[in-house]
Design an enzyme around this catalytic site. Structure first.
Site, PDB file in Angstrom:
ATOM      1  N   HIS A 176     -38.345 -33.902  47.309  1.00 34.64           N
ATOM      2  CA  HIS A 176     -37.719 -33.854  45.997  1.00 34.64           C
ATOM      3  C   HIS A 176     -36.256 -34.342  45.919  1.00 34.64           C
ATOM      4  CE1 HIS A 176     -41.139 -31.683  44.685  1.00 34.64           C
ATOM      5  NE2 HIS A 176     -40.840 -31.396  43.415  1.00 34.64           N
TER       6      HIS A 176
ATOM      7  N   HIS B 182     -38.280 -24.513  50.095  1.00 32.36           N
ATOM      8  CA  HIS B 182     -37.497 -25.287  51.285  1.00 32.36           C
ATOM      9  C   HIS B 182     -36.296 -24.557  51.633  1.00 32.36           C
ATOM     10  CE1 HIS B 182     -39.054 -29.638  51.321  1.00 32.36           C
ATOM     11  NE2 HIS B 182     -39.293 -29.518  50.210  1.00 32.36           N
TER      12      HIS B 182
END
Length: 266
Positions: free
Chosen positions: A161, A209
């Site tokens: 991302h 993450h």
């Protein structure tokens, strides 16, 4: 009279040559700057990768504390978590951003800006493939949290991302900047930077993450953009295109109805 005219013509030629030399030096400085940014970003990414693989304790503690604290806040604020999901999974989703770059590339082809379209496509595709390769090589597991608020497949480092946001917003701004008024250009650059940083925050806040994953995605994406921009700027120098700051876009000729190459500078 002829003597005075000849002196003026000689002086004008000297001034034009001096302006060209100054422009060449500025253009060379920008090329070196792009290469320098790419080198710094690549070295920083390599160092970060070494620290991640070596499980450097200060970085591991930072990752763990950020994940823990943001996860605790997300569990206690469901509306906040819903907003993060909307931003991360819809607005700033890699599929959405890649689709935007694909549409932009199609528009560039329609405008017959062939090389700029190639630059946009190569930057986006190279970013995706390099990020996927890095994930496969590193094989870092994602955070394992109790009562997770989000799930994501695949490996963790670097954040896809964050990397996609970096390359995509850079492509969008470097292509569209010449078409924007100065005030709008500054505002759009601010929105782009905010979006890139926001993507990273949502991924850590949702617990999918580590912070270092996001940092790695930013650095690797920046390296890719800097390298492809350096290559495009080098082509413009060879083609003798008009010289402008990169902040105003890669190809100012887009403001023209049919972009044509400028006179070759010798």
């Amino acid at each position: 009279m002829r003597h005075l005219t000849a002196l003026r013509n000689l002086r004008d030629r000297r001034e034009r040559r001096e302006r060209r030399r100054q422009a060449d030096r500025r253009y060379g400085a920008r090329l070196l700057g792009a290469a320098g940014v790419a080198a710094v970003a690549a070295v920083a990414f390599g160092l970060l990768l070494t620290l991640v693989e070596g499980q450097w304790r200060p970085l591991a503690r930072l990752d763990a504390s950020a994940a823990r604290d943001l996860h605790r806040y997300a569990l206690g604020h469901r509306e906040w978590t819903a907003a993060l999901h909307l931003l991360s999974d819809r607005i700033w989703d890699p599929v959405t951003l890649r689709a935007a770059v694909a549409v932009l590339t199609g528009w560039l082809l329609y405008r017959r800006a062939w090389r700029l379209a190639a630059w946009a496509a190569v930057t986006a595709v190279a970013g995706g493939l390099i990020g996927l390769l890095a994930k496969t090589v590193v094989e870092r597991a994602r955070p394992a949290l109790n009562d997770p608020v989000a799930h994501a497949p695949g490996y963790s480092f670097p954040s896809g991302h964050a990397m996609t946001a970096t390359t995509s917003f850079a492509v969008l701004m470097l292509v569209l900047a010449p078409l924007l008024p100065r005030a709008w250009r500054i505002a759009c650059w601010c929105v782009a930077v905010f979006s890139v940083l926001g993507v990273g925050f949502t991924r850590v806040a949702l617990g999918v993450h580590w912070f270092s994953d996001v940092l790695g995605g930013w650095l690797l994406g920046l390296a890719v953009v800097a390298l492809t921009t350096w290559a495009f700027e080098a082509w413009r120098a060879d083609a003798g295109r008009r010289r402008t700051p990169v902040s105003r876009g890669l190809e100012p000729e887009l403001t023209e109805a049919t972009p044509e190459p400028g006179p070759r500078v010798r």
